[in-house]
Design a protein around this motif. Structure first.
Motif, PDB file in Angstrom:
ATOM      1  N   ALA A   1      33.491 149.628   5.861  1.00 22.24           N
ATOM      2  CA  ALA A   1      34.689 149.345   5.059  1.00 22.24           C
ATOM      3  C   ALA A   1      35.592 148.330   5.756  1.00 22.24           C
ATOM      4  CB  ALA A   1      35.458 150.632   4.782  1.00 22.24           C
ATOM      5  N   LEU A   2      35.673 148.430   7.076  1.00 28.43           N
ATOM      6  CA  LEU A   2      36.570 147.531   7.810  1.00 28.43           C
ATOM      7  C   LEU A   2      35.968 146.165   8.085  1.00 28.43           C
ATOM      8  CD1 LEU A   2      38.170 149.968  10.396  1.00 28.43           C
ATOM      9  CD2 LEU A   2      39.235 148.947   8.390  1.00 28.43           C
ATOM     10  N   TRP A   3      34.688 146.126   8.470  1.00 30.28           N
ATOM     11  CA  TRP A   3      34.116 144.865   8.933  1.00 30.28           C
ATOM     12  C   TRP A   3      32.904 144.387   8.152  1.00 30.28           C
ATOM     13  CZ3 TRP A   3      35.387 148.543  12.925  1.00 30.28           C
ATOM     14  CH2 TRP A   3      36.608 148.260  13.526  1.00 30.28           C
TER      15      TRP A   3
ATOM     16  N   HIS B   1      27.726 150.613   1.880  1.00 29.30           N
ATOM     17  CA  HIS B   1      28.895 151.496   1.887  1.00 29.30           C
ATOM     18  C   HIS B   1      28.935 152.337   0.615  1.00 29.30           C
ATOM     19  CE1 HIS B   1      33.153 152.596   1.359  1.00 29.30           C
ATOM     20  NE2 HIS B   1      33.081 152.822   2.660  1.00 29.30           N
TER      21      HIS B   1
ATOM     22  N   ASN C   1      46.100 148.196   0.978  1.00 30.01           N
ATOM     23  CA  ASN C   1      44.817 147.511   0.989  1.00 30.01           C
ATOM     24  C   ASN C   1      43.698 148.515   0.704  1.00 30.01           C
ATOM     25  OD1 ASN C   1      42.631 145.921   1.531  1.00 30.01           O
ATOM     26  ND2 ASN C   1      43.248 145.415   3.607  1.00 30.01           N
ATOM     27  N   ARG C   2      42.742 148.121  -0.112  1.00 28.80           N
ATOM     28  CA  ARG C   2      41.649 149.034  -0.491  1.00 28.80           C
ATOM     29  C   ARG C   2      40.848 149.482   0.742  1.00 28.80           C
ATOM     30  NH1 ARG C   2      40.358 149.841  -5.591  1.00 28.80           N
ATOM     31  NH2 ARG C   2      41.071 147.826  -6.282  1.00 28.80           N
ATOM     32  N   GLN C   3      40.704 148.620   1.718  1.00 30.93           N
ATOM     33  CA  GLN C   3      39.980 148.997   2.936  1.00 30.93           C
ATOM     34  C   GLN C   3      40.706 150.125   3.670  1.00 30.93           C
ATOM     35  OE1 GLN C   3      40.049 144.938   4.396  1.00 30.93           O
ATOM     36  NE2 GLN C   3      37.824 145.041   4.657  1.00 30.93           N
TER      37      GLN C   3
ATOM     38  N   LYS D   1      35.611 142.375  -3.858  1.00 32.35           N
ATOM     39  CA  LYS D   1      35.310 141.441  -2.785  1.00 32.35           C
ATOM     40  C   LYS D   1      34.379 140.330  -3.266  1.00 32.35           C
ATOM     41  CE  LYS D   1      36.311 141.633   1.019  1.00 32.35           C
ATOM     42  NZ  LYS D   1      37.371 140.960   1.724  1.00 32.35           N
TER      43      LYS D   1
ATOM     44  N   ARG E   1      28.587 145.998   1.716  1.00 30.77           N
ATOM     45  CA  ARG E   1      29.400 146.742   0.742  1.00 30.77           C
ATOM     46  C   ARG E   1      28.531 147.647  -0.111  1.00 30.77           C
ATOM     47  NH1 ARG E   1      31.365 141.534   0.207  1.00 30.77           N
ATOM     48  NH2 ARG E   1      30.494 141.410  -1.879  1.00 30.77           N
TER      49      ARG E   1
ATOM     50  N   LYS F   1      31.689 142.435   5.545  1.00 30.70           N
ATOM     51  CA  LYS F   1      32.180 141.423   4.603  1.00 30.70           C
ATOM     52  C   LYS F   1      31.117 140.957   3.608  1.00 30.70           C
ATOM     53  CE  LYS F   1      36.093 141.383   6.697  1.00 30.70           C
ATOM     54  NZ  LYS F   1      37.124 142.241   6.210  1.00 30.70           N
TER      55      LYS F   1
ATOM     56  N   SER G   1      35.045 152.660  -3.599  1.00 26.29           N
ATOM     57  CA  SER G   1      34.087 151.787  -2.912  1.00 26.29           C
ATOM     58  C   SER G   1      33.375 150.876  -3.905  1.00 26.29           C
ATOM     59  CB  SER G   1      33.087 152.605  -2.098  1.00 26.29           C
ATOM     60  OG  SER G   1      32.256 153.353  -2.932  1.00 26.29           O
TER      61      SER G   1
ATOM     62  N   TYR H   1      35.833 148.222  -4.654  1.00 24.40           N
ATOM     63  CA  TYR H   1      35.934 147.333  -3.498  1.00 24.40           C
ATOM     64  C   TYR H   1      34.758 146.360  -3.460  1.00 24.40           C
ATOM     65  CZ  TYR H   1      35.855 145.901   1.405  1.00 24.40           C
ATOM     66  OH  TYR H   1      35.804 145.177   2.556  1.00 24.40           O
TER      67      TYR H   1
END
Length: 185
Positions: free
Chosen positions: A66-68, A78, A2-4, A129, A75, A70, A122, A125
């Protein structure tokens, strides 16, 4: 993978790289030699706060995002954090022009490489997303339409069943009335 998870592993490598960088800077002090930076009392708090922010707070915030994170805004933040880290690593390597430090030769190129990989991942990602969210929104809309159609079909079937039961009951009543009429004659 997973990219995360990939990004969290890379950010963990960043924190470990900062630890190795700090150890490489401080190790000569154990042999009584001068360390790379000697903060003056006037600037020690600012230097410690900046290094704490860059070495620990920035990667931890990035891991949380990255984890939470959404939403698109999280993003993008990030991506900005990865850009700041990568730029700081590459600018720090420019110090080698003035004074080459062979101890940092193993740490800094890897930190720069990790920063570049992290920055590219990133960005991917953030784009991935966004496309996934659009697909999820479309899928949710399709599911809602399907659900509405299924509910309408179920309502129609239920009404038909009720009508059939009413007709059957009405038909049985007519038959029993006819039998009673013939029996009475």
């Amino acid at each position: 993978m997973n990219r995360q998870i990939e990004m969290v592993v890379l950010w963990t490598l960043v924190i470990m790289g900062f630890l190795a960088h700090t150890m490489a800077d401080v190790m000569p002090a154990f042999w009584g030699e001068q360390i790379v930076t000697m903060p003056t009392p006037a600037h020690s708090c600012e230097l410690i706060a900046m290094m704490l922010g860059v070495c620990y707070t920035l990667p931890v915030l990035a891991i949380f995002l990255a984890l939470w994170g959404k939403h698109k805004a999280w993003r993008i933040i990030h991506v900005l954090l990865t850009f700041i880290f990568t730029a700081l690593c590459l600018l720090h390597m420019l110090e080698w022009i003035d004074e080459f430090n062979p101890v940092q030769l193993t740490v800094m190129p890897l930190m720069g490489l990790i920063g570049l990989i992290l920055f590219v991942k990133s960005i991917k990602y953030a784009r991935e997303k966004r496309n996934t969210e659009v697909e999820e929104t479309e899928n949710d809309a399709d599911e809602n339409e399907d659900t509405d159609e299924n509910e309408a079909r179920e309502d129609a079937n239920e009404e038909q069943t009720n009508d059939n039961e009413a007709q059957a009951t009405h038909g049985e009543t007519k038959e029993s009335e006819a039998e009673e009429y013939t029996n009475t004659k």
